[in-house]
Design a protein around this motif. Structure first.
Motif, PDB file in Angstrom:
ATOM      1  N   ALA A  55       0.822  -1.217   0.000  1.00 11.91           N
ATOM      2  CA  ALA A  55       0.000   0.000   0.000  1.00 11.91           C
ATOM      3  C   ALA A  55       0.854   1.264   0.000  1.00 11.91           C
ATOM      4  O   ALA A  55       0.339   2.374   0.040  1.00 11.91           O
ATOM      5  N   GLY A  56       2.184   1.080  -0.029  1.00 18.06           N
ATOM      6  CA  GLY A  56       3.074   2.239  -0.180  1.00 18.06           C
ATOM      7  C   GLY A  56       3.862   2.640   1.052  1.00 18.06           C
ATOM      8  O   GLY A  56       4.630   3.593   1.018  1.00 18.06           O
ATOM      9  N   ALA A  57       3.681   1.928   2.171  1.00 14.41           N
ATOM     10  CA  ALA A  57       4.457   2.261   3.374  1.00 14.41           C
ATOM     11  C   ALA A  57       5.877   1.711   3.202  1.00 14.41           C
ATOM     12  O   ALA A  57       6.068   0.657   2.603  1.00 14.41           O
ATOM     13  N   GLY A  58       6.863   2.422   3.712  1.00 14.26           N
ATOM     14  CA  GLY A  58       8.252   1.938   3.652  1.00 14.26           C
ATOM     15  C   GLY A  58       8.452   0.829   4.670  1.00 14.26           C
ATOM     16  O   GLY A  58       7.507   0.399   5.337  1.00 14.26           O
ATOM     17  N   ILE A  59       9.710   0.388   4.813  1.00 11.85           N
ATOM     18  CA  ILE A  59      10.002  -0.705   5.745  1.00 11.85           C
ATOM     19  C   ILE A  59       9.698  -0.285   7.188  1.00 11.85           C
ATOM     20  O   ILE A  59       8.980  -0.978   7.902  1.00 11.85           O
ATOM     21  N   SER A  60      10.209   0.882   7.613  1.00 10.27           N
ATOM     22  CA  SER A  60       9.953   1.307   8.996  1.00 10.27           C
ATOM     23  C   SER A  60       8.492   1.727   9.167  1.00 10.27           C
ATOM     24  O   SER A  60       7.884   1.462  10.194  1.00 10.27           O
ATOM     25  N   GLY A  61       7.929   2.350   8.117  1.00  8.33           N
ATOM     26  CA  GLY A  61       6.521   2.783   8.179  1.00  8.33           C
ATOM     27  C   GLY A  61       5.578   1.608   8.339  1.00  8.33           C
ATOM     28  O   GLY A  61       4.638   1.653   9.132  1.00  8.33           O
ATOM     29  N   SER A  62       5.845   0.532   7.585  1.00  8.31           N
ATOM     30  CA  SER A  62       4.963  -0.636   7.668  1.00  8.31           C
ATOM     31  C   SER A  62       5.094  -1.297   9.040  1.00  8.31           C
ATOM     32  O   SER A  62       4.100  -1.739   9.620  1.00  8.31           O
ATOM     33  N   GLY A  63       6.318  -1.320   9.577  1.00  9.82           N
ATOM     34  CA  GLY A  63       6.530  -1.886  10.919  1.00  9.82           C
ATOM     35  C   GLY A  63       5.767  -1.111  11.979  1.00  9.82           C
ATOM     36  O   GLY A  63       5.117  -1.706  12.849  1.00  9.82           O
ATOM     37  N   MET A  64       5.814   0.234  11.873  1.00 13.57           N
ATOM     38  CA  MET A  64       5.115   1.074  12.850  1.00 13.57           C
ATOM     39  C   MET A  64       3.596   0.917  12.736  1.00 13.57           C
ATOM     40  O   MET A  64       2.885   0.840  13.728  1.00 13.57           O
ATOM     41  N   GLN A  65       3.112   0.833  11.495  1.00 14.69           N
ATOM     42  CA  GLN A  65       1.670   0.696  11.244  1.00 14.69           C
ATOM     43  C   GLN A  65       1.148  -0.619  11.841  1.00 14.69           C
ATOM     44  O   GLN A  65       0.129  -0.648  12.530  1.00 14.69           O
ATOM     45  N   VAL A  66       1.887  -1.700  11.567  1.00 14.35           N
ATOM     46  CA  VAL A  66       1.479  -3.022  12.058  1.00 14.35           C
ATOM     47  C   VAL A  66       1.562  -3.076  13.589  1.00 14.35           C
ATOM     48  O   VAL A  66       0.663  -3.604  14.244  1.00 14.35           O
ATOM     49  N   ALA A  67       2.621  -2.494  14.151  1.00 14.33           N
ATOM     50  CA  ALA A  67       2.761  -2.480  15.615  1.00 14.33           C
ATOM     51  C   ALA A  67       1.609  -1.706  16.263  1.00 14.33           C
ATOM     52  O   ALA A  67       1.038  -2.148  17.271  1.00 14.33           O
ATOM     53  N   ALA A  68       1.236  -0.565  15.662  1.00 20.44           N
ATOM     54  CA  ALA A  68       0.143   0.255  16.207  1.00 20.44           C
ATOM     55  C   ALA A  68      -1.170  -0.530  16.179  1.00 20.44           C
ATOM     56  O   ALA A  68      -1.908  -0.579  17.172  1.00 20.44           O
ATOM     57  N   ALA A  69      -1.466  -1.171  15.045  1.00 19.38           N
ATOM     58  CA  ALA A  69      -2.719  -1.933  14.916  1.00 19.38           C
ATOM     59  C   ALA A  69      -2.735  -3.124  15.876  1.00 19.38           C
ATOM     60  O   ALA A  69      -3.773  -3.469  16.440  1.00 19.38           O
ATOM     61  N   LEU A  70      -1.561  -3.728  16.064  1.00 19.84           N
ATOM     62  CA  LEU A  70      -1.432  -4.870  16.971  1.00 19.84           C
ATOM     63  C   LEU A  70      -1.769  -4.455  18.408  1.00 19.84           C
ATOM     64  O   LEU A  70      -2.520  -5.136  19.108  1.00 19.84           O
ATOM     65  N   LEU A  71      -1.249  -3.295  18.815  1.00 24.98           N
ATOM     66  CA  LEU A  71      -1.512  -2.788  20.168  1.00 24.98           C
ATOM     67  C   LEU A  71      -2.986  -2.438  20.344  1.00 24.98           C
ATOM     68  O   LEU A  71      -3.571  -2.683  21.398  1.00 24.98           O
ATOM     69  N   ILE A  72      -3.595  -1.875  19.287  1.00 25.37           N
ATOM     70  CA  ILE A  72      -5.021  -1.530  19.352  1.00 25.37           C
ATOM     71  C   ILE A  72      -5.856  -2.811  19.511  1.00 25.37           C
ATOM     72  O   ILE A  72      -6.785  -2.862  20.315  1.00 25.37           O
ATOM     73  N   GLY A  73      -5.505  -3.857  18.739  1.00 25.89           N
ATOM     74  CA  GLY A  73      -6.230  -5.138  18.815  1.00 25.89           C
ATOM     75  C   GLY A  73      -6.126  -5.767  20.194  1.00 25.89           C
ATOM     76  O   GLY A  73      -7.119  -6.232  20.759  1.00 25.89           O
ATOM     77  N   ALA A  74      -4.914  -5.760  20.746  1.00 21.13           N
ATOM     78  CA  ALA A  74      -4.707  -6.327  22.088  1.00 21.13           C
ATOM     79  C   ALA A  74      -5.477  -5.506  23.122  1.00 21.13           C
ATOM     80  O   ALA A  74      -6.119  -6.058  24.020  1.00 21.13           O
ATOM     81  N   GLY A  75      -5.441  -4.185  22.977  1.00 20.81           N
ATOM     82  CA  GLY A  75      -6.151  -3.290  23.903  1.00 20.81           C
ATOM     83  C   GLY A  75      -7.655  -3.514  23.856  1.00 20.81           C
ATOM     84  O   GLY A  75      -8.327  -3.497  24.890  1.00 20.81           O
ATOM     85  N   ALA A  76      -8.183  -3.739  22.646  1.00 13.75           N
ATOM     86  CA  ALA A  76      -9.628  -3.954  22.487  1.00 13.75           C
ATOM     87  C   ALA A  76     -10.070  -5.225  23.212  1.00 13.75           C
ATOM     88  O   ALA A  76     -11.084  -5.236  23.907  1.00 13.75           O
ATOM     89  N   LEU A  77      -9.289  -6.302  23.049  1.00 17.18           N
ATOM     90  CA  LEU A  77      -9.653  -7.567  23.724  1.00 17.18           C
ATOM     91  C   LEU A  77      -9.465  -7.461  25.238  1.00 17.18           C
ATOM     92  O   LEU A  77     -10.234  -8.026  26.008  1.00 17.18           O
ATOM     93  N   MET A  78      -8.443  -6.693  25.650  1.00 15.93           N
ATOM     94  CA  MET A  78      -8.194  -6.481  27.080  1.00 15.93           C
ATOM     95  C   MET A  78      -9.392  -5.760  27.698  1.00 15.93           C
ATOM     96  O   MET A  78      -9.867  -6.118  28.781  1.00 15.93           O
TER      97      MET A  78
END
Length: 231
Positions: A37-60
């Motif tokens: 979708a056009g994110a760079g290597i560090s950008g994609s890592g940050m995007q995935v990490a952010a979504a991962l934390l949101i998902g964990a937070g939602a279930l918590m």
């Protein structure tokens, strides 16, 4: 006895299946989708990490604010004398496995909609992966006293979420591509929370931690093999 040992081994196996699904069905494709979708290597890592934390937070939050007795709607506890907390744990587990099938299905639909030849191989691969996941759900429900028919039906239904999401993904391929990395990583975070907070501690509670750990490694290895060779 044999039953608690078997239960601990199966719970460990379930945790391993979920961990591998998390890694190879969700996080790796999420990183690839973010890059596509056009994110760079560090950008994609940050995007995935952010979504991962949101998902964990939602279930918590769900685990924290939903009352235990909310899960007694189809409860076998009247017959089996199960506590509500145990039921809640199993339903969170079922929710996480079913939830991860939505973005996974979306990924297949996007591949098909984008005209990728590998869409078919991907669909076949994911259908085969759904077998151990459905089995894990059925075993978890059976373990807390649900009838075999109900447990098997719910295990199968959790996998049916996927083709429905795939059709949706194929229809809205342009938009699906944008939300795909977020959806995949959100589901991964939710699964990680359930594995760490519920499944692993529960697998060690019966007093056979070594067996549970062996089950986890076996489940991880099997699912990793299915994910990487078929997906």
């Amino acid at each position: 006895g044999a039953e608690p040992r078997m239960r601990d081994a199966m719970l460990g196996f379930g945790a391993g299946v979920m961990l591998a699904a998390c890694s190879f069905s969700l996080i790796v494709p999420a990183l690839a989708a973010a890059r596509a979708a056009g994110a760079g290597i560090s950008g994609s890592g940050m995007q995935v990490a952010a979504a991962l934390l949101i998902g964990a937070g939602a279930l918590m939050a769900l685990e924290r604010w939903l009352p235990h007795d909310y899960f007694e709607f189809a409860s076998p506890s009247a017959a089996g004398g199960l506590d509500a907390r145990q039921l809640k744990r199993v339903w969170l587990f079922v929710t996480a496995v079913a939830l991860h099938n939505v973005p996974e299905g979306l990924a297949i639909g996007t591949a098909f909609g984008g005209g990728l030849a590998e869409g078919q191989a991907l669909a076949a691969g994911i259908a085969i992966q759904d077998v151990p996941e459905g089995l894990v759900i059925a075993m978890a429900l059976r373990g807390v006293g649900y009838r075999p028919g109900f447990a098997v039906a719910l295990g199968a239904l959790s996998g049916l979420v996927e083709p429905v999401a795939a059709v949706g993904g194929a229809l809205v391929v342009a938009h699906a591509a944008i939300v795909l990395p977020w959806g995949l990583a959100f589901a991964a975070g939710a699964m990680l929370f359930v594995i760490g907070h519920e499944v692993v501690p529960e697998s060690h509670r019966g007093g056979h931690p070594r067996l549970a750990t062996a089950g986890l490694i076996l489940g991880f290895a099997l699912m990793m093999m299915l994910d990487t060779t078929l997906g």
